[in-house]
Design a protein around this motif. Structure first.
Motif, PDB file in Angstrom:
ATOM      1  N   THR A  78     -17.611  -1.230  63.861  1.00  0.00           N
ATOM      2  CA  THR A  78     -17.606   0.221  63.941  1.00  0.00           C
ATOM      3  C   THR A  78     -17.111   0.639  65.317  1.00  0.00           C
ATOM      4  O   THR A  78     -17.644   0.170  66.329  1.00  0.00           O
ATOM      5  CB  THR A  78     -19.035   0.762  63.718  1.00  0.00           C
ATOM      6  OG1 THR A  78     -19.523   0.259  62.467  1.00  0.00           O
ATOM      7  CG2 THR A  78     -19.056   2.273  63.680  1.00  0.00           C
ATOM      8  N   ALA A 199     -36.065   1.607  57.724  1.00  0.00           N
ATOM      9  CA  ALA A 199     -34.846   1.525  58.536  1.00  0.00           C
ATOM     10  C   ALA A 199     -33.590   1.810  57.709  1.00  0.00           C
ATOM     11  O   ALA A 199     -32.492   1.884  58.244  1.00  0.00           O
ATOM     12  CB  ALA A 199     -34.743   0.134  59.164  1.00  0.00           C
ATOM     13  N   GLY A 229     -17.912   0.683  54.879  1.00  0.00           N
ATOM     14  CA  GLY A 229     -18.834   1.586  55.563  1.00  0.00           C
ATOM     15  C   GLY A 229     -19.966   2.144  54.722  1.00  0.00           C
ATOM     16  O   GLY A 229     -20.465   3.224  55.000  1.00  0.00           O
ATOM     17  N   GLY A 231     -22.764   0.403  54.272  1.00  0.00           N
ATOM     18  CA  GLY A 231     -24.008  -0.148  54.796  1.00  0.00           C
ATOM     19  C   GLY A 231     -24.437  -1.462  54.165  1.00  0.00           C
ATOM     20  O   GLY A 231     -25.609  -1.818  54.203  1.00  0.00           O
ATOM     21  N   SER A 234     -25.403  -3.985  56.907  1.00  0.00           N
ATOM     22  CA  SER A 234     -26.686  -3.574  57.486  1.00  0.00           C
ATOM     23  C   SER A 234     -27.844  -3.916  56.555  1.00  0.00           C
ATOM     24  O   SER A 234     -28.904  -4.359  57.005  1.00  0.00           O
ATOM     25  CB  SER A 234     -26.680  -2.071  57.784  1.00  0.00           C
ATOM     26  OG  SER A 234     -25.755  -1.808  58.814  1.00  0.00           O
ATOM     27  N   GLU A 315     -18.572 -10.027  54.779  1.00  0.00           N
ATOM     28  CA  GLU A 315     -17.112  -9.874  54.602  1.00  0.00           C
ATOM     29  C   GLU A 315     -16.576 -11.007  53.724  1.00  0.00           C
ATOM     30  O   GLU A 315     -15.554 -11.633  54.016  1.00  0.00           O
ATOM     31  CB  GLU A 315     -16.381  -9.861  55.951  1.00  0.00           C
ATOM     32  CG  GLU A 315     -16.746  -8.702  56.857  1.00  0.00           C
ATOM     33  CD  GLU A 315     -16.386  -7.332  56.272  1.00  0.00           C
ATOM     34  OE1 GLU A 315     -15.465  -7.254  55.441  1.00  0.00           O
ATOM     35  OE2 GLU A 315     -17.060  -6.347  56.624  1.00  0.00           O
ATOM     36  N   THR A 338     -16.271  -6.169  49.935  1.00  0.00           N
ATOM     37  CA  THR A 338     -15.689  -4.867  49.592  1.00  0.00           C
ATOM     38  C   THR A 338     -15.269  -4.865  48.130  1.00  0.00           C
ATOM     39  O   THR A 338     -14.878  -5.891  47.591  1.00  0.00           O
ATOM     40  CB  THR A 338     -14.442  -4.550  50.433  1.00  0.00           C
ATOM     41  OG1 THR A 338     -13.646  -5.714  50.464  1.00  0.00           O
ATOM     42  CG2 THR A 338     -14.793  -4.128  51.819  1.00  0.00           C
ATOM     43  N   ILE A 373     -22.121   5.673  54.644  1.00  0.00           N
ATOM     44  CA  ILE A 373     -23.025   5.786  55.795  1.00  0.00           C
ATOM     45  C   ILE A 373     -22.235   5.967  57.087  1.00  0.00           C
ATOM     46  O   ILE A 373     -22.544   6.824  57.911  1.00  0.00           O
ATOM     47  CB  ILE A 373     -23.913   4.530  55.917  1.00  0.00           C
ATOM     48  CG1 ILE A 373     -24.852   4.434  54.719  1.00  0.00           C
ATOM     49  CG2 ILE A 373     -24.718   4.579  57.224  1.00  0.00           C
ATOM     50  CD1 ILE A 373     -25.830   3.287  54.770  1.00  0.00           C
TER      51      ILE A 373
HETATM   52  N1  LIG Z   1     -29.864   1.185  58.130  1.00  0.00           N
HETATM   53  C1  LIG Z   1     -29.015   1.489  59.089  1.00  0.00           C
HETATM   54  N2  LIG Z   1     -29.454   1.843  60.319  1.00  0.00           N
HETATM   55  C2  LIG Z   1     -28.586   2.179  61.286  1.00  0.00           C
HETATM   56  N3  LIG Z   1     -27.257   2.192  61.150  1.00  0.00           N
HETATM   57  C3  LIG Z   1     -26.761   1.836  59.953  1.00  0.00           C
HETATM   58  C4  LIG Z   1     -27.611   1.476  58.874  1.00  0.00           C
HETATM   59  N4  LIG Z   1     -26.838   1.205  57.805  1.00  0.00           N
HETATM   60  C5  LIG Z   1     -25.568   1.366  58.195  1.00  0.00           C
HETATM   61  N5  LIG Z   1     -25.515   1.767  59.482  1.00  0.00           N
HETATM   62  C6  LIG Z   1     -24.298   2.043  60.258  1.00  0.00           C
HETATM   63  O1  LIG Z   1     -23.278   2.486  59.361  1.00  0.00           O
HETATM   64  C7  LIG Z   1     -22.065   1.803  59.606  1.00  0.00           C
HETATM   65  C8  LIG Z   1     -21.631   1.005  58.377  1.00  0.00           C
HETATM   66  O2  LIG Z   1     -22.601   0.026  58.074  1.00  0.00           O
HETATM   67  P1  LIG Z   1     -22.218  -1.463  57.677  1.00  0.00           P
HETATM   68  O3  LIG Z   1     -21.315  -2.068  58.675  1.00  0.00           O
HETATM   69  O4  LIG Z   1     -23.487  -2.130  57.349  1.00  0.00           O
HETATM   70  O5  LIG Z   1     -21.399  -1.133  56.337  1.00  0.00           O
HETATM   71  P2  LIG Z   1     -20.456  -2.064  55.503  1.00  0.00           P
HETATM   72  O6  LIG Z   1     -20.489  -1.509  54.132  1.00  0.00           O
HETATM   73  O7  LIG Z   1     -20.818  -3.480  55.683  1.00  0.00           O
HETATM   74  O8  LIG Z   1     -19.061  -1.743  56.180  1.00  0.00           O
HETATM   75  P3  LIG Z   1     -17.714  -2.640  56.257  1.00  0.00           P
HETATM   76  O9  LIG Z   1     -17.153  -2.665  54.878  1.00  0.00           O
HETATM   77  O10 LIG Z   1     -16.824  -1.905  57.187  1.00  0.00           O
HETATM   78  O11 LIG Z   1     -18.150  -3.981  56.717  1.00  0.00           O
HETATM   79  C9  LIG Z   1     -22.303   0.954  60.830  1.00  0.00           C
HETATM   80  O12 LIG Z   1     -21.880   1.676  61.953  1.00  0.00           O
HETATM   81  C10 LIG Z   1     -23.790   0.762  60.865  1.00  0.00           C
HETATM   82  O13 LIG Z   1     -24.225   0.609  62.184  1.00  0.00           O
END
Ligand SMILES: Nc1ncnc2c1ncn2[C@@H]1O[C@H](COP(=O)(O)OP(=O)(O)OP(=O)(O)O)[C@@H](O)[C@H]1O
Ligand SMILES: CC(=O)SCCNC(=O)CCNC(=O)[C@H](O)C(C)(C)COP(=O)(O)OP(=O)(O)OC[C@H]1O[C@@H](n2cnc3c(N)ncnc32)[C@H](O)[C@@H]1OP(=O)(O)O
Length: 750
Positions: A78, A199, A229, A231, A234, A315, A338, A373
């Motif tokens: 991010t 969380a 994006g 989450g 996370s 990933e 994804t 998110i």
């Molecule tokens: N529970 C959470 N608490 C705090 N921040 C979060 C939380 N969930 C997601 N985020 C924030 O939202 C953004 C996207 O989250 P994350 O990287 O987990 O998504 P992703 O679906 O894996 O994205 P990507 O496809 O880009 O890997 C990040 O900046 C992350 O820090």
């Protein structure tokens, strides 16, 4: 300059923050001016330089810098600001990868030449589309023209013309205030501590974390799927944090450590929130309860699975299918991936790995995260990127093509100008390619529109695309290029002539002109009705007088080999390494259309039959037996000259089949016989699937009796040995000459 680019960037950023969306700023014009403006903007914006990345060829700012070729490093991360320098080149894949990494409240900045002239300038990426015998002057600028049109048309995009000092669009959308959303609630029953759920930011994320609780069971695989994006990393991080706090060992892998950064961040936050006694490092967490979270590169992770209680693959779409398969050796494993993967991360996961996962012993639990998110739903930069790169292109809905048959469809040339003029046609055709092919990526859109060597054809039903094929002109290369290839030089495109020349040592191969079917796909609602075959037939009719051969190369599976064989394509080669993305060996096939093409095919088919057995006991010793059978069956009619077994060799073979002889003393003649059997008329001798697999595993691949017996379900090695002898009997009957038949008679009399 008239326009206050810095002030504008500040307003954009303010609005982006307010709406939790991103904004896109295009700085079009002279490169130096673009950098000067960007520098002033970065000096003024309240964004730490550590949260900014420049994606471009030179390290010209104080922030992190990556060349476009390394844009994958940003997957899963991010950033507040990402600037892409598109002056030397614009790689569509790089754009696809970086867009999703910009945070809500952040800016994507594009440094471009003046937009009016940009489409007509040939850049580094265009040079990669200039496949011999074409030159870069043959490459057109339609992709960039379309890109510029979308930049001008979409909301949330500011275009500053640095040359005229003009503001082409201010990009502000003046969003209405949003209602703050309710925090999600934990599920009624849960195994993880409540803080894990507190969380979470969305209900989807709560569901994903709850799904990951099931990893406490044995033999479970959880797949978290979402657009960028949402989450998912996370969610995996929170679950990992809960497991480590409970004393479990979690092994995390991803293409690179950086891709798992969000996962570790969430895990360490949770460990802290739970008040767990722990040592927290960027890639390692250890708790006093004896738990750990470790990052391992995929290659090392595969060897380390035994030591972990739970394995998390982040990933996953960006990992080779073979690696994903190896990771399935872990009993309890989670994959975060994804949905489209098409933004450059790869579709091996959904197109190929899904089947392997379903066949595995794991119970599979799927979980999709929809709500964004990183940025708010409806974010204008995501909307733009989806449209500009066709990230969300879909084939027509099922009902539109459900009645299509070879009789209802029309063959249609998909000319690039027609595709540009008809967005629906473009989306349908491209959507079909994306959905069906793990390798289709944003760069393919540019190739489709601009590459001089490519053509697209389709079958349309009521105007809707039901089958599509991407074709590449190959061969017809100059003597200089041919000898350069023969001496080991690289040539762009020209996959079939290249392999036939450089690997298979045929300097004349690239003299002939051919047409390779790069990809073909039929709508899933209309498969197995002859449409794919009809499309290949139309293509043959259109091109047969203009080329010497039609050809193809693809990740070999028995079904696909059957499809091509039915359409008169014949195998001439199988790659000696597995394809990274599909995990399969590639088969190359030819369908000659002229005498020169036939000569090319015939010599390669003969060589292929001759070398196949040796390949099977070497580079292809792990080729799936059913693929080996189907490949040899696809050589068809090239059984070659009469079998050259000596009288003595015939006695050895017939002695093992009908008498007390042994295969083990001299496998060579058996190999020759077995290859002949497979490459010959399939009706000549009738053997069972199991017998054919036995031939591949024991005779061609030289596996030991024990493992063959085990794999094919024979009770003992003795039974397996007798089964081989029995299977060879009909071959002796059919192919054997006098000495062989004498042996047979002698034992038959007993
Ligand atoms: N529970 C959470 N608490 C705090 N921040 C979060 C939380 N969930 C997601 N985020 C924030 O939202 C953004 C996207 O989250 P994350 O990287 O987990 O998504 P992703 O679906 O894996 O994205 P990507 O496809 O880009 O890997 C990040 O900046 C992350 O820090
Ligand atoms: C160079 C390349 O592009 S190779 C990759 C080909 N494309 C893909 O794999 C994408 C997904 N698959 C598809 O889109 C389609 O299945 C295609 C393009 C392979 C075939 O299109 P269709 O319109 O179904 O072809 P058609 O009806 O003429 O022939 C189907 C026959 O091919 C064979 N076949 C094709 N694919 C498979 C498969 N995956 N498994 C088993 N058999 C298969 C079968 O013999 C099948 O006949 P059947 O259904 O009666 O058993």
């Amino acid at each position: 300059m008239d326009v206050d680019a810095v002030g504008l960037a500040e307003s954009l950023r303010e609005e982006a923050e307010y709406a939790n969306e991103r904004r896109l700023l295009v700085l079009a014009g002279d490169r130096k001016r673009g950098y000067d403006t960007l520098e002033s903007i970065l000096d003024t914006l309240p964004v730490p330089i550590t949260e900014t990345t420049l994606v471009g060829p030179d390290d010209r700012l104080r922030c992190e810098q990556l060349p476009q070729a390394n844009a994958s490093e940003l997957l899963g991360t991010t950033r507040d600001v990402i600037a892409v320098d598109a002056h030397d080149e614009l790689r569509p894949n790089a754009l696809g990868k970086v867009v999703g990494a910009v945070d809500g409240g952040g800016l994507l900045v594009l440094l471009t030449p003046p937009l009016e002239s940009w489409p007509d300038r040939h850049d580094g990426f265009d040079a990669s589309l200039a496949v011999p015998p074409f030159s870069v002057d043959d490459v057109t600028g339609r992709f960039k023209r379309r890109l510029v049109e979308t930049l001008r048309a979409h909301r949330g995009i500011t275009i500053v013309d640095l040359e005229s000092g003009r503001l082409d669009a201010d990009g502000l959308t003046h969003p209405a205030p949003r209602m703050p959303s309710e925090p999600p609630t934990p599920p009624a029953d849960h195994r993880f501590p409540t803080a894990t759920y507190e969380a979470c930011l969305t209900a989807d994320q709560v569901d994903a974390v709850a799904a990951l609780e099931s990893l406490a069971e044995r033999e479970q695989a959880v797949v978290l799927e979402a657009d960028r994006g949402r989450g998912k990393s996370s969610a995996a991080g929170l679950a990992a944090g809960a497991y480590v706090a409970a004393g479990e060992d979690v092994l995390v892998t991803a293409p690179a450590a950086r891709n798992a950064a969000e996962l570790f961040e969430r895990a360490s936050e949770l460990v802290e929130a739970l008040g767990t006694d722990a040592v927290v490092e960027p890639r390692r967490i250890e708790t006093a309860a004896g738990g750990s979270i470790r990052f391992r590169e995929p290659a090392t992770a595969v060897d380390d699975l035994e030591s972990a209680d739970i394995v998390v693959v982040d990933e996953a779409a960006a990992l080779p299918v073979a690696t994903l398969e190896s990771l399935l050796a872990a009993d309890r494993v989670a994959f975060a991936t994804t949905i489209h993967g098409y933004e450059g991360a790869g579709r091996g996961f959904s197109v190929r790995f899904r089947d392997r996962l379903a066949e595995s012993d794991h119970e599979v639990l799927d979980c999709q995260l929809v709500e964004p998110i990183r940025y708010a739903a409806g974010d204008p930069v995501e909307v733009w990127a989806f449209r500009a790169l066709l990230l969300d292109a879909r084939p027509p809905v099922d009902s539109l093509v459900a009645d299509a048959t070879p009789q209802t469809v029309d063959y249609r040339r998909l000319e690039p100008d027609d595709l540009l003029a008809d967005e629906r046609l473009l989306r349908e055709a491209f959507g079909l390619l994306v959905l069906a092919h793990y390798r289709t990526e944003p760069a393919d859109l540019a190739r489709l529109l601009d590459a001089p060597n490519l053509e697209a054809r389709a079958l349309v039903h009521d105007g809707h695309v039901v089958s599509v094929a991407l074709l590449a002109r190959e061969g017809n290369l100059s003597p200089e290029t041919r000898s350069m290839m023969y001496e080991g030089g690289r040539v762009r495109g020209n996959m079939l002539p290249d392999v036939l020349t450089s690997q298979l040592r045929d300097e004349a191969a690239a003299e002939t002109a051919g047409l390779r079917v790069v990809r073909i796909a039929t709508h899933h609602a209309a498969r197995s009705r002859g449409l794919g075959s009809r499309l290949l037939e139309c293509i043959r009719e259109e091109f047969e007088s203009a080329v010497d051969w039609l050809g193809t190369g693809f990740g070999a599976t028995p079904g696909l080999l059957a499809f091509w064989r039915e359409n008169d394509y014949r195998a001439v080669h199988i790659s000696t390494t597995r394809n990274d993305a599909s995990g399969e060996y590639s088969a190359l096939m030819l369908a000659p259309t002229s005498d020169a093409g036939r000569a090319l095919h015939d010599r390669h088919a003969d060589w292929f039959v001759r070398r196949f057995a040796a390949l099977c006991s070497d580079a292809l010793d792990d080729l799936e037996p059913d693929v080996a059978r189907a490949v040899l069956r696809s050589v068809v009619d090239r059984a070659g000259p009469p079998l050259a077994l000596t009288d003595h060799e015939w006695r050895v073979v017939a002695g093992a089949a009908y008498g007390p002889g042994l295969f083990d003393v001299d496998p060579g003649p058996f190999r020759e016989l077995v290859v002949r059997y497979f490459a010959d008329d399939p009706d000549a001798v009738d053997l069972s699937d199991r017998e054919e697999r036995l031939f591949v595993l024991r005779v061609l691949q030289s596996r030991d009796w024990e493992s063959v017996a085990d794999r094919l379900g024979y009770h003992s090695t003795g039974q397996c040995m007798r089964a081989l002898g029995d299977a060879v009997c009909p071959l002796v009957d059919h192919y054997g000459d006098a000495p062989a038949l004498e042996v047979r008679e002698r034992f038959a009399e007993r």
